[in-house]
Design a protein around this motif. Structure first.
Motif, PDB file in Angstrom:
ATOM      1  N   GLY A   1      -0.252   8.206  -2.431  1.00 15.07           N
ATOM      2  CA  GLY A   1      -0.958   7.135  -1.728  1.00 15.07           C
ATOM      3  C   GLY A   1      -0.495   7.005  -0.281  1.00 15.07           C
ATOM      4  N   GLY A   2      -1.433   6.595   0.585  1.00 15.21           N
ATOM      5  CA  GLY A   2      -1.047   6.274   1.953  1.00 15.21           C
ATOM      6  C   GLY A   2      -0.861   7.462   2.879  1.00 15.21           C
TER       7      GLY A   2
ATOM      8  N   ALA B   1      -5.696   0.609 -15.706  1.00 19.62           N
ATOM      9  CA  ALA B   1      -5.401   1.774 -14.872  1.00 19.62           C
ATOM     10  C   ALA B   1      -5.492   3.007 -15.745  1.00 19.62           C
ATOM     11  CB  ALA B   1      -4.006   1.654 -14.305  1.00 19.62           C
ATOM     12  N   GLY B   2      -5.984   4.090 -15.195  1.00 18.00           N
ATOM     13  CA  GLY B   2      -6.085   5.294 -15.993  1.00 18.00           C
ATOM     14  C   GLY B   2      -7.537   5.617 -16.294  1.00 18.00           C
TER      15      GLY B   2
ATOM     16  N   ARG C   1      -3.452  -2.507  -7.069  1.00 18.34           N
ATOM     17  CA  ARG C   1      -3.415  -2.648  -8.511  1.00 18.34           C
ATOM     18  C   ARG C   1      -2.563  -3.827  -8.982  1.00 18.34           C
ATOM     19  NH1 ARG C   1      -2.040   0.062 -12.618  1.00 18.34           N
ATOM     20  NH2 ARG C   1      -0.202   1.117 -11.832  1.00 18.34           N
TER      21      ARG C   1
ATOM     22  N   TYR D   1     -10.264   9.213 -15.664  1.00 19.74           N
ATOM     23  CA  TYR D   1     -11.259   9.806 -16.557  1.00 19.74           C
ATOM     24  C   TYR D   1     -12.636   9.747 -15.926  1.00 19.74           C
ATOM     25  CZ  TYR D   1      -7.596   8.813 -19.950  1.00 19.74           C
ATOM     26  OH  TYR D   1      -6.408   8.743 -20.586  1.00 19.74           O
TER      27      TYR D   1
ATOM     28  N   ASP E   1      -2.382  12.360 -12.832  1.00 19.26           N
ATOM     29  CA  ASP E   1      -3.067  11.767 -13.965  1.00 19.26           C
ATOM     30  C   ASP E   1      -4.480  12.307 -14.115  1.00 19.26           C
ATOM     31  OD1 ASP E   1      -0.956  10.332 -14.768  1.00 19.26           O
ATOM     32  OD2 ASP E   1      -1.738   8.367 -14.221  1.00 19.26           O
TER      33      ASP E   1
ATOM     34  N   PRO F   1      -3.348   2.945 -20.593  1.00 24.58           N
ATOM     35  CA  PRO F   1      -2.248   2.555 -19.706  1.00 24.58           C
ATOM     36  C   PRO F   1      -2.157   1.041 -19.517  1.00 24.58           C
ATOM     37  CG  PRO F   1      -3.583   4.287 -18.747  1.00 24.58           C
ATOM     38  CD  PRO F   1      -4.342   3.753 -19.905  1.00 24.58           C
TER      39      PRO F   1
ATOM     40  N   GLU G   1       6.168  14.761  -3.263  1.00 24.46           N
ATOM     41  CA  GLU G   1       5.021  14.625  -4.159  1.00 24.46           C
ATOM     42  C   GLU G   1       4.080  15.830  -3.988  1.00 24.46           C
ATOM     43  OE1 GLU G   1       3.472  11.074  -6.508  1.00 24.46           O
ATOM     44  OE2 GLU G   1       5.395  11.816  -5.852  1.00 24.46           O
TER      45      GLU G   1
ATOM     46  N   ARG H   1       8.765   7.603 -10.901  1.00 22.56           N
ATOM     47  CA  ARG H   1       8.883   8.587  -9.822  1.00 22.56           C
ATOM     48  C   ARG H   1      10.316   8.909  -9.479  1.00 22.56           C
ATOM     49  NH1 ARG H   1       4.544   6.225  -5.898  1.00 22.56           N
ATOM     50  NH2 ARG H   1       2.673   7.050  -6.852  1.00 22.56           N
TER      51      ARG H   1
ATOM     52  N   SER I   1      -3.142   7.508  -8.166  1.00 18.44           N
ATOM     53  CA  SER I   1      -2.497   7.375  -9.466  1.00 18.44           C
ATOM     54  C   SER I   1      -1.026   7.105  -9.316  1.00 18.44           C
ATOM     55  CB  SER I   1      -2.636   8.666 -10.248  1.00 18.44           C
ATOM     56  OG  SER I   1      -3.965   9.050 -10.301  1.00 18.44           O
ATOM     57  N   ARG I   2      -0.462   6.492 -10.321  1.00 17.69           N
ATOM     58  CA  ARG I   2       0.983   6.306 -10.301  1.00 17.69           C
ATOM     59  C   ARG I   2       1.634   7.670 -10.443  1.00 17.69           C
ATOM     60  NH1 ARG I   2       1.590   2.328 -14.833  1.00 17.69           N
ATOM     61  NH2 ARG I   2      -0.626   2.150 -15.027  1.00 17.69           N
ATOM     62  N   SER I   3       1.133   8.453 -11.347  1.00 20.64           N
ATOM     63  CA  SER I   3       1.579   9.826 -11.391  1.00 20.64           C
ATOM     64  C   SER I   3       0.443  10.612 -10.799  1.00 20.64           C
ATOM     65  CB  SER I   3       1.835  10.280 -12.824  1.00 20.64           C
ATOM     66  OG  SER I   3       1.677  11.674 -12.890  1.00 20.64           O
TER      67      SER I   3
ATOM     68  N   LYS J   1       0.850  -1.187   0.000  1.00 27.30           N
ATOM     69  CA  LYS J   1       0.000   0.000   0.000  1.00 27.30           C
ATOM     70  C   LYS J   1       0.887   1.239   0.000  1.00 27.30           C
ATOM     71  CE  LYS J   1      -3.536   2.152   2.982  1.00 27.30           C
ATOM     72  NZ  LYS J   1      -4.223   2.887   1.939  1.00 27.30           N
ATOM     73  N   GLY J   2       0.404   2.319  -0.567  1.00 28.47           N
ATOM     74  CA  GLY J   2       1.143   3.571  -0.534  1.00 28.47           C
ATOM     75  C   GLY J   2       1.557   3.913   0.890  1.00 28.47           C
ATOM     76  N   GLY J   3       2.751   4.416   1.045  1.00 28.27           N
ATOM     77  CA  GLY J   3       3.206   4.829   2.365  1.00 28.27           C
ATOM     78  C   GLY J   3       3.793   3.725   3.228  1.00 28.27           C
TER      79      GLY J   3
ATOM     80  N   GLU K   1       7.181   3.174 -12.112  1.00 25.69           N
ATOM     81  CA  GLU K   1       6.166   4.210 -11.990  1.00 25.69           C
ATOM     82  C   GLU K   1       6.688   5.611 -12.249  1.00 25.69           C
ATOM     83  OE1 GLU K   1       4.037   3.074  -8.225  1.00 25.69           O
ATOM     84  OE2 GLU K   1       2.534   2.769  -9.778  1.00 25.69           O
TER      85      GLU K   1
END
Lengths: 332, 508
Positions: free
Chosen positions: B30-31, B131-132, A149, B136, B166, A111, B272, A41, B161-163, A10-12, A39
């Motif tokens: 995220g998170g 994804a993506g 994901r 939208y 997005d 994507p 970020e 980043r 989002s990954r970015s 998970k994020g973070g 990704e």
């Protein structure tokens, strides 16, 4: 045989950090690993305090025992051109595709196709051999998309194989799925001992298993250590007075002020005790979550919390922790 | 250290109360608690009297349950259990991407065409959430909710989002794609790939044909045909799509919209966040401020980390000396700390100067040199696993006569209370506990310092961004009461009294 280690979380939760530490750990003993970022980043470059990574594999760190970590930030557009090149000499047609916006379409508008390229590129690195037919990398570690994901990300080639029913794309998609579903691949889920990440990890494992993808281990990151004498903190406040007195005495002994009632040492007791209780409650809560993770029948590895945040020494320390918890005989 | 720059305080209540505020967008990596923040803001706005809807995307299950959401749903549902005395309401929904997409198709194509699209395999893959698509559809749904004009306030959570941006790019990208040559190429009639017609078509058509020919070989004839059918069927809708994408983008720039960037006091999250702030400015999107979640507070802030550690070491040493007892749990320490000495005088990881990119690969010696922890490899790292001494500690022979015959090993508070150690703290135990508390305090003070450094770095670079800090909660949030607490903490920024001149939130 090279191996693909997919690190999600998970994020973070520190997924990128864990992926980097794993790449360092697996490189020990003269091995060579590739750390792959998908990704865009530039998290790996930040972590290793180096300039942003180009789309090329380059040595980024040396591990203990003469190992090498290489890194690659996969750029979807370049990967697509590589991919087309794999099948055709698409020199001019490739440029035409780009002019038309087809590359943009494939890498940003749809994507899903981007995911095809990213997984495909990673699998290519796993299978690549040198002139003497030895794998170029002993292990490829992917800093993958988040847990929510991951199953779709890894499964995207199956979807593609279903859409493109014949032809080279179909075959390529099938080949990638074969690697991803084989014992050559290991998916590691990074989590914290907090409710939401643990829930997401448990769900993620179930999804991976349902899709036939190899969930391999759980990595619990930023673990709090328990406090000596913690039982007393969690005990109901039966002996608060004695405890306060004893602690005040100890603080005073350690040079933190006079021990008399209401003195400096005693005034420290209440806030520090409250802090300690909060910590102890959290640790108790974590035990429950740890049990839940234990029920997943996967190896669980734990990494300590870095009190200074993640810096290079911390990263090497985490690599040592991972290395020490790698099961003997577990393939790298 | 320089004093932290005076930053404006982000005051959420005026923002939420202002009838002109119609949309609040929460974005961030995220998170960081983005969804929780969105939910807490929605609840607060509703309880302050506004008719509010919260649009969440993929919320954690417990959080969704706290708002009474049990499944993906495209219709906002009223959240029960809130205080409606101020006349507000709270509704919430979880975005169902596929259904949103289907609805768009159904609304814009005649029934026959709609069916052709919905049954197309390419469409089915696309809409089921490559994804993506989420981005939208989130924007599409926001547009729909706003167009209905049924709500005083819409609070939007953005997809992970990954970015991170997005969702901002989605409308534009879609627009440029729909205008693009690729579409026209894909729409080109079935002579695609055929050689016969080549002589009569002009040069650019020949180029196109070459390309589609290559694509056809690559993808297999079936897929390209599916894509073409899909594009042809969508043709009539493109105008609508484009118009909606533009409208949504303009909606986001409009004065009634306020962006909140959400972050946690960690380097990556704030990096970020900085990217967001810059990007929003570049796109002329109205930024209201930064919400910094999970800031830790400190008790006994007068006792520094260094003093606490030194005191703890004194206690540990004296424990050995006075009692002649080797500590019961050798090698255990609360803090996996470096020696106190390197708390000072080491390279600050936040220091921009420290980010000069070394050209050579990093080596373990480099890494070790930075903190003088050269031995981190060989000497055993502190024991990680606590599992070994987890529950069951009170099992070892303590009779516990007054506890009912129950339950097996269970790490409950009651068990601990019944353990003999809790009855009267021995001097030994107290010393050990005192040392532990001091080490814990030192760790907390370092965490605080690091969080503040990270925050100050951001505020130095972005002094115009108003800031609200939300103190960390000890547990996780999964009910309305928890969300309410978050909302209160978010709104109450004056407790810590940053005496900065105050500008209305939302102005830039």
């Amino acid at each position: 045989m090279g191996r693909l280690h997919v690190v999600t979380g998970k994020g973070g939760t520190g997924k990128t950090t864990v992926a980097a530490a794993l790449a360092l750990a697996l490189a020990r003993g003269g091995k060579r690993t590739l750390l792959v970022e998908v990704e865009g980043r530039q998290g790996i470059a930040q972590l290793f305090e180096t300039a942003p990574l180009p789309y090329e594999e380059r040595k980024i760190a040396v591990s203990h025992g003469d190992g090498e970590v290489h890194a690659l930030a996969i750029d979807a557009e370049r990967a697509l051109l590589d991919y087309l090149q794999m099948f055709y000499k698409l020199g001019s047609a490739g440029r035409a595709l780009k002019r038309l916006g087809a590359i943009d379409f494939a890498t940003t508008i749809a994507p899903g196709l981007r995911d095809v390229l990213l997984t495909g590129k990673a699998c290519e690195a796993v299978r690549r051999r040198d002139k003497r037919q030895r794998p170029v990398y002993d292990a490829v570690v992917m800093d993958a998309p988040p847990t929510g994901r991951i199953t779709r990300f890894l499964g995207v080639n199956e979807e593609v194989a279903g859409l493109a029913k014949v032809g080279p794309v179909h075959n390529q998609a099938q080949a990638v799925m074969r690697v991803l579903k084989s014992p050559q691949t290991a998916v590691h889920l990074v989590t914290l001992l907090e409710e939401m990440p643990v829930q997401e990890t448990v769900d993620g494992i179930a999804e991976l298993r349902a899709a036939g993808l190899p969930a391999a281990s759980v990595v619990v990151n930023m673990v709090r250590e328990s406090l000596p004498g913690e039982e007393q903190l969690l005990a109901p406040h039966r002996h608060t007075d004695q405890l306060t007195g004893a602690l005040a005495l100890a603080f005073s002994h350690a040079g933190l002020g006079g021990a008399r009632a209401g003195g400096r040492a005693e005034r420290l007791v209440a806030p520090l005790l409250a802090q300690g209780r909060e910590h102890a409650e959290r640790v108790a809560l974590e035990r429950g979550l740890r049990t839940e993770l234990g029920a997943q029948e996967l190896p669980v590895r734990e990494l300590g919390r870095l009190s200074e945040g993640v810096d290079l020494p911390g990263l090497y320390g985490l690599a040592t922790e991972l290395h020490d918890q790698w099961h003997p005989g577990e393939p790298a | 250290m320089s004093t932290p720059p005076a930053t404006d305080v982000l005051d959420v209540d005026p923002l939420l109360d202002d009838p002109a505020t119609r949309i609040v967008v929460c974005c961030g990596s995220g998170g960081v608690g983005k969804t929780t923040t969105a939910a807490a803001l929605g609840l607060r706005a509703a309880e302050r009297g506004r008719r509010t809807v919260v649009l969440t995307i993929d919320p954690a299950r417990r959080l969704a349950q706290s708002m009474g959401l049990t499944e993906l749903d495209n219709v906002p549902r009223e959240v029960p259990g809130i205080d409606t005395s101020a006349g507000g309401e709270l509704h919430a929904m979880m975005l169902d991407m596929k259904r949103t997409f289907d609805e768009v198709v159904e609304a814009h194509a005649d029934p026959e065409r709609a069916r052709a699209i919905l049954e197309n395999p390419f469409y089915q893959s696309l809409s089921a959430g490559f994804a993506g698509t989420q981005e939208y559809m989130a924007m599409e749904k926001l547009g729909q909710l706003r167009a209905g004009d049924e709500w005083d306030l819409i609070v939007v959570d953005t997809p992970p989002s990954r970015s991170a941006l997005d969702f901002l790019d989605a409308p534009k990208r879609l627009g440029s794609f729909l205008d693009g040559k690729l579409i026209r190429m894909l729409m080109a009639p079935a002579r695609v790939g055929g050689r016969a017609g080549m002589k009569v078509v002009n040069l650019s058509m020949a180029g196109l044909s070459l390309v589609t020919g290559a694509l056809d070989k690559l993808l297999g004839a079936g897929l390209l045909r599916d894509v073409q059918t899909f594009v042809a069927a969508m043709d009539t809708m493109f105008g609508g799509f484009r118009a909606r994408a533009d409208a949504t983008y303009q909606l986001l720039q409009a004065p009634g919209t306020a962006f909140l960037v959400v972050a946690a006091p960690e380097r990556d999250a704030l990096r970020e966040a900085a990217y967001f702030v810059e990007r929003l400015a570049a796109d002329r999107m109205p930024l209201a401020g930064l919400v910094l979640n999970r800031m830790h507070g400190g008790a006994a802030a007068g006792l520094s980390a260094e003093r606490a550690l030194a005191a703890a070491e004194t206690l540990t040493a004296e424990n050995l000396e006075i009692d002649g007892i080797v500590d019961h749990r050798p090698g255990k320490s609360v803090v996996r700390s470096a020696p106190a000495a390197d708390a000072e005088g080491r390279e600050d990881p936040e220091d921009p100067e420290a980010h000069k990119a070394p050209q050579a690969p990093v080596t373990p010696e480099d890494a070790a040199r930075r903190t003088g922890r050269a031995d981190s490899e060989s000497s055993g790292a502190p024991e990680v696993s606590m599992a070994a001494e987890a529950p069951g500690a009170s099992e070892d022979g303590s009779p516990a006569p007054d506890s009912p015959a129950d339950s097996g090993p269970r790490p409950s508070v009651a068990d601990a209370a019944d353990a003999p150690t809790a009855d009267a703290p021995s001097a030994d135990d107290a010393v050990e506990l005192a040392a532990g508390l001091l080490r814990l305090h030192a760790e907390r003070m370092r965490l605080l310092a690091r969080e503040r450094r990270t925050r100050d770095r951001f505020t130095t670079l972005h002094p115009d961004v108003a800031l609200a800090e939300v103190p960390a909660l000890p547990g996780d949030v999964h009910d309305l009461a928890g969300l309410r607490t978050i909302g209160e903490r978010l709104a109450d920024q004056h407790a810590e009294a940053a005496p900065a001149p105050h500008r209305p939130a939302g102005s830039r």
